[in-house]
Write an enzyme that holds these catalytic residues in place. Structure first.
Site, PDB file in Angstrom:
ATOM      1  N   PHE A  64    -111.942 -75.847  21.151  1.00 21.71           N
ATOM      2  CA  PHE A  64    -113.246 -75.856  21.827  1.00 21.71           C
ATOM      3  C   PHE A  64    -113.500 -74.632  22.714  1.00 21.71           C
ATOM      4  O   PHE A  64    -114.496 -74.572  23.425  1.00 21.71           O
ATOM      5  CB  PHE A  64    -113.442 -77.158  22.608  1.00 21.71           C
ATOM      6  CG  PHE A  64    -113.816 -78.340  21.719  1.00 21.71           C
ATOM      7  CD1 PHE A  64    -114.276 -78.159  20.420  1.00 21.71           C
ATOM      8  CD2 PHE A  64    -113.713 -79.634  22.186  1.00 21.71           C
ATOM      9  CE1 PHE A  64    -114.629 -79.236  19.608  1.00 21.71           C
ATOM     10  CE2 PHE A  64    -114.068 -80.727  21.384  1.00 21.71           C
ATOM     11  CZ  PHE A  64    -114.522 -80.530  20.094  1.00 21.71           C
ATOM     12  N   ASN A  95    -105.024 -72.442  22.054  1.00 23.29           N
ATOM     13  CA  ASN A  95    -105.286 -71.006  21.864  1.00 23.29           C
ATOM     14  C   ASN A  95    -106.625 -70.585  22.452  1.00 23.29           C
ATOM     15  O   ASN A  95    -107.468 -69.987  21.787  1.00 23.29           O
ATOM     16  CB  ASN A  95    -105.200 -70.621  20.376  1.00 23.29           C
ATOM     17  CG  ASN A  95    -106.163 -71.395  19.502  1.00 23.29           C
ATOM     18  OD1 ASN A  95    -106.542 -72.514  19.818  1.00 23.29           O
ATOM     19  ND2 ASN A  95    -106.547 -70.803  18.389  1.00 23.29           N
ATOM     20  N   ASP A 302    -109.542 -79.405  12.472  1.00 24.37           N
ATOM     21  CA  ASP A 302    -109.283 -78.016  12.835  1.00 24.37           C
ATOM     22  C   ASP A 302    -110.608 -77.313  13.162  1.00 24.37           C
ATOM     23  O   ASP A 302    -110.786 -76.137  12.836  1.00 24.37           O
ATOM     24  CB  ASP A 302    -108.528 -77.295  11.709  1.00 24.37           C
ATOM     25  CG  ASP A 302    -107.965 -75.962  12.142  1.00 24.37           C
ATOM     26  OD1 ASP A 302    -107.947 -75.668  13.357  1.00 24.37           O
ATOM     27  OD2 ASP A 302    -107.527 -75.190  11.262  1.00 24.37           O
ATOM     28  N   HIS A 306    -116.683 -70.131  15.398  1.00 29.22           N
ATOM     29  CA  HIS A 306    -116.874 -68.691  15.622  1.00 29.22           C
ATOM     30  C   HIS A 306    -118.335 -68.410  15.323  1.00 29.22           C
ATOM     31  O   HIS A 306    -118.933 -69.076  14.476  1.00 29.22           O
ATOM     32  CB  HIS A 306    -116.021 -67.861  14.652  1.00 29.22           C
ATOM     33  CG  HIS A 306    -114.546 -68.033  14.833  1.00 29.22           C
ATOM     34  ND1 HIS A 306    -113.841 -67.459  15.864  1.00 29.22           N
ATOM     35  CD2 HIS A 306    -113.644 -68.719  14.103  1.00 29.22           C
ATOM     36  CE1 HIS A 306    -112.554 -67.781  15.753  1.00 29.22           C
ATOM     37  NE2 HIS A 306    -112.403 -68.558  14.694  1.00 29.22           N
TER      38      HIS A 306
HETATM   39  O1  DOR Z   1    -108.540 -70.798  10.850  1.00 30.61           O
HETATM   40  C1  DOR Z   1    -108.083 -71.106  11.945  1.00 30.61           C
HETATM   41  N1  DOR Z   1    -108.791 -70.936  13.072  1.00 30.61           N
HETATM   42  N2  DOR Z   1    -106.835 -71.599  12.021  1.00 30.61           N
HETATM   43  C2  DOR Z   1    -106.204 -71.764  13.200  1.00 30.61           C
HETATM   44  O2  DOR Z   1    -105.081 -72.177  13.205  1.00 30.61           O
HETATM   45  C3  DOR Z   1    -106.879 -71.394  14.450  1.00 30.61           C
HETATM   46  C4  DOR Z   1    -108.347 -71.480  14.311  1.00 30.61           C
HETATM   47  C5  DOR Z   1    -109.096 -70.882  15.465  1.00 30.61           C
HETATM   48  O3  DOR Z   1    -108.770 -71.203  16.605  1.00 30.61           O
HETATM   49  O4  DOR Z   1    -110.020 -70.111  15.231  1.00 30.61           O
END
Ligand code: DOR
Length: 439
Positions: A64, A95, A302, A306
């Site tokens: 998020f 992350n 997941d 973006h």
């Molecule tokens: O495609 C991905 N995007 N895989 C991940 O493990 C992280 C994620 C992201 O945080 O953009």
């Protein structure tokens, strides 16, 4: 407006034993108080008109972006998107910027979520080469996340010595992003100069995933450590589990890997780029077979928002990840409509098993005494996924144009309405999840 009691009348609910029960359900003080043919008396009464009532979805893998990248999503917009998708609890990945690698940063996320999330929330602590003590003690964390291969952000643990130390010394759930970093690096050199999206699945190939999953399984067996394998994507990994899946190992698949193959690159270009990548039709079928046989326990989106501008670029620059929390339940319920799964399967994969895997007490089932986290879905109407309807801040979905059924008409979180007739109830607040001991 908060209500102390909420009566859902005339619904068809999927009960804990898998049966479908037609009747009424009463929520009181955040819990399911009663289920019966006919119930009366509540602050608010909603006629379900015979629609299907499911336990709310627990999505155990979302990103998020708060703190640090709120321009693409934050905990508020992410939670609104969850409510629209029937997701009543989420587990969020570390992350972010900065990454969630300390108790202080974990607490910061919990504090932020308490102020703005309309659904329940839990957070992972991210592994680095030097935060072993935090990994052992951070609370409340749903588990330790290890990026064995690099993805979005800086988190990476690819040193076998550090990996082994974490498995040896951290007595809690370890969730792995299993792609082999040294093979990724080697193949990045081999494929240098390629700019088309198909290169992604060739570079981060099935062997990258198989190697890392095999390594994580070996470490988990050696130290009898609770392992969860995130976003399984290949037939080879399903085969590893078929050969030997210890009782303390669980695995998940994403809707992207269950509904798309590498054909997606020809249709939606770099928007289909994710880690681990989309795979072949044979892999896709193996994931479905793995789910049906129980080798794969659960579904996670997941959800990785973006901006379109960050996706629609040349291969090496395009961001990896797709959105998912708004579409995962309708996608799976459309599979039910087509006869490819049952309502009980979907409940097991999206509610019951995530609660069991992360030892989240009192969630994931429709039964008296359980938390009143619910999704009332419409299995009659089809609605096309459209960008303009999405609540995720980044504003796009890989499933745009797909006609899906099973959209939530109502989402209830702790007995409070979080989403109703197309609108988020923004004043509703979720609660922090708790996690029992794992063995
Ligand atoms: O495609 C991905 N995007 N895989 C991940 O493990 C992280 C994620 C992201 O945080 O953009």
């Amino acid at each position: 407006m908060s209500v102390e009691s909420l009566l859902l009348r005339n619904v068809r609910m999927v009960l804990a034993d898998g049966s479908l029960f037609e009747g009424d359900l009463l929520c009181e003080n955040g819990r399911i108080a009663a289920i019966d043919r006919i119930l009366v008396g509540a602050d608010r009464c909603i006629d379900g008109a015979g629609r299907v009532l499911l336990p709310g979805v627990i999505d155990p893998q979302v990103h998020f972006r708060e703190p640090g990248k709120e321009y693409k999503e934050d905990l508020q917009t992410g939670s609104w998107a969850c409510a629209r998708g029937g997701v009543t609890s989420f587990l969020e990945m570390p992350n972010t910027s900065p990454p969630t690698t300390t108790q202080e940063r974990l607490q910061d996320k919990l504090d932020r979520a308490a102020l703005k999330c309309v659904v329940n929330y839990g957070f992972f602590i991210g592994a680095t080469a030097d935060n072993l003590d935090e990994l052992k003690t951070a609370e409340p964390a749903c588990g330790v996340k290890i990026f064995m291969g690099a993805s979005t952000g800086d988190l990476l643990v690819d040193d076998p010595v550090v990996l082994e130390r974490i498995f040896r010394e951290v007595p809690r759930l370890i969730a792995v992003h299993a792609e082999d970093e040294s093979r990724i690096r080697e193949r990045t050199r081999v494929f240098a100069g390629r700019t088309d999206p198909h290169v992604h699945s060739q570079l981060r190939d099935n062997e990258c995933a198989r190697l890392a999953t095999a390594q994580a399984l070996a470490l988990s067996r050696r130290y009898r450590r609770r392992l969860h394998i995130l976003h399984l994507s290949t037939a080879e990994e399903v085969e590893l589990l078929r050969q030997d899946k210890p009782a303390w190992v669980t695995a998940e698949a994403t809707p992207q890997h269950l509904f798309w193959t590498t054909d997606a690159y020809d249709k939606i270009g770099m928007r289909a780029k994710m880690n681990p990548p989309l795979r072949s039709e044979a892999d896709r079928r193996a994931l479905w077979a793995g789910l049906r046989s129980g080798l794969i326990d659960l579904i996670a989106t997941d959800h990785a928002p973006h901006l379109k501008a960050e996706k629609d670029r040349d291969y090496s620059e395009a961001a990896a990840g797709m959105t998912g929390v708004e579409t995962s339940l309708p996608l799976m319920l459309t599979a039910v409509h087509r006869g490819e799964a049952t309502l009980n399967d979907v409940t097991r994969w999206m509610s019951v098993n995530p609660a069991l895997a992360y030892a989240i007490p009192n969630k994931g089932r429709i039964a008296p005494g359980y938390d009143a986290d619910l999704a009332l879905v419409d299995m009659e109407t089809f609605q096309t996924v459209q960008a303009q309807d999405l609540l995720t801040r980044c504003g796009w979905s890989p499933f745009e144009g797909w006609s899906l059924t099973g959209w939530p008409a109502l989402t209830v979180v702790g007995g409070q309405i979080a989403f109703e007739n197309g609108e988020v109830h923004r004043e509703t607040r979720g609660r922090p999840l708790s996690f029992g001991p794992v063995s």
